[in-house]
Enzyme design. Sequence first.
Site, PDB file in Angstrom:
ATOM      1  N   TYR A 120       0.850  -1.179   0.000  1.00 29.59           N
ATOM      2  CA  TYR A 120       0.000   0.000   0.000  1.00 29.59           C
ATOM      3  C   TYR A 120       0.892   1.237   0.000  1.00 29.59           C
ATOM      4  O   TYR A 120       1.387   1.676   1.029  1.00 29.59           O
ATOM      5  CB  TYR A 120      -0.928   0.023   1.206  1.00 29.59           C
ATOM      6  CG  TYR A 120      -1.905  -1.126   1.289  1.00 29.59           C
ATOM      7  CD1 TYR A 120      -2.152  -1.952   0.199  1.00 29.59           C
ATOM      8  CD2 TYR A 120      -2.580  -1.400   2.473  1.00 29.59           C
ATOM      9  CE1 TYR A 120      -3.051  -3.005   0.281  1.00 29.59           C
ATOM     10  CE2 TYR A 120      -3.486  -2.449   2.565  1.00 29.59           C
ATOM     11  CZ  TYR A 120      -3.710  -3.253   1.466  1.00 29.59           C
ATOM     12  OH  TYR A 120      -4.594  -4.296   1.561  1.00 29.59           O
TER      13      TYR A 120
ATOM     14  N   PRO B  78     -15.779  -4.602   2.197  1.00 23.13           N
ATOM     15  CA  PRO B  78     -16.954  -5.087   2.932  1.00 23.13           C
ATOM     16  C   PRO B  78     -18.263  -4.394   2.572  1.00 23.13           C
ATOM     17  O   PRO B  78     -19.320  -4.886   2.963  1.00 23.13           O
ATOM     18  CB  PRO B  78     -16.579  -4.836   4.399  1.00 23.13           C
ATOM     19  CG  PRO B  78     -15.611  -3.701   4.336  1.00 23.13           C
ATOM     20  CD  PRO B  78     -14.823  -3.914   3.086  1.00 23.13           C
TER      21      PRO B  78
ATOM     22  N   GLY C  63     -18.428  -0.122  -3.789  1.00 22.06           N
ATOM     23  CA  GLY C  63     -19.050   1.188  -3.688  1.00 22.06           C
ATOM     24  C   GLY C  63     -20.535   1.182  -3.967  1.00 22.06           C
ATOM     25  O   GLY C  63     -21.234   2.153  -3.653  1.00 22.06           O
TER      26      GLY C  63
ATOM     27  N   GLY D 231     -18.837  -3.765  -0.687  1.00 26.69           N
ATOM     28  CA  GLY D 231     -18.797  -3.944  -2.124  1.00 26.69           C
ATOM     29  C   GLY D 231     -17.825  -2.980  -2.776  1.00 26.69           C
ATOM     30  O   GLY D 231     -16.942  -2.417  -2.131  1.00 26.69           O
TER      31      GLY D 231
END
Length: 293
Positions: free
Chosen positions: A71, A217, A221, A219
Amino acid sequence: MTDIHVTPHIAEESGTFRLGGELPVHRLGFGAMRIVGEGVWGPPRDHDEAVAVLRRAVELGITFIDTADSYGPQISEQLIREALYPYPKELVIGTKAGLARTGPAQWHALGRPEYLKQQAELSLRNLGVERIDLFQLHRIDPEVPLADQLGALVELREEGKIGHIGLSEVTVDQLSAARAITPIASVQNQYAPSFRDSEDVLEQCEKDEIAFLPWAPVGRGELASPDSPLAFLADEHGITPVQLALGWLLHRSPVMVPIPGTSRVAHLEENTTSAAVRLSEEETERISQFLGS
């Protein structure tokens, strides 16, 4: 249910799970992927806001933060150290290695033992710790024997550099093969009320009391959008679709440890108040059926 307000340490209301059977964390955690730049690459657009998000997460009672060497790369881990070091004694940090980066939104599985060990050393330095609580294989590299990849992590654990070993994006068969090599404390697969392809993996984790960390968690969006399929159900209870989705996950399984991420304090507070959402079994099943089984 009624409107839910932000209160100190509200994440405590999500309950507790013991990672690896020994590390207690509040079940609503924080995923630190979104605090870096676009495409999960480079520094954040708003550095001070990213730091504020991390500090506010701890204030709200979050005791588990999930990140990865990829990241940024490395920037997420460095921001965590900047914002939170010295760490609260109850804070558990999990990181990952096994995905190499060549540019924004570019991810490549790389599970050579020497690479995994190198990345663990970098994570120790970036986080400023002598031992990583949870070290996860970000992806199984199909070009490298699984025993070699996990063997590197086992050696790191024996050296005291990591505490527990986790996996990401695995099947039931892969989880079984991994557990024949070493104990597995967590599995991190994509899972949301609207995306349940890993139902069989979740059920196996339940049987064996392995933490299940759903990434994405809410989706991609779609559950948070103005036309969210959960909007009318959320309105019935005076909460947002995001809060309802995260609340559903917490009710779905006692091994579920959602790790929603954001780069904004306001969104963090909205996410974290889902810890106080209370659903009956009938409501939980209604949402399950409404979004498809």
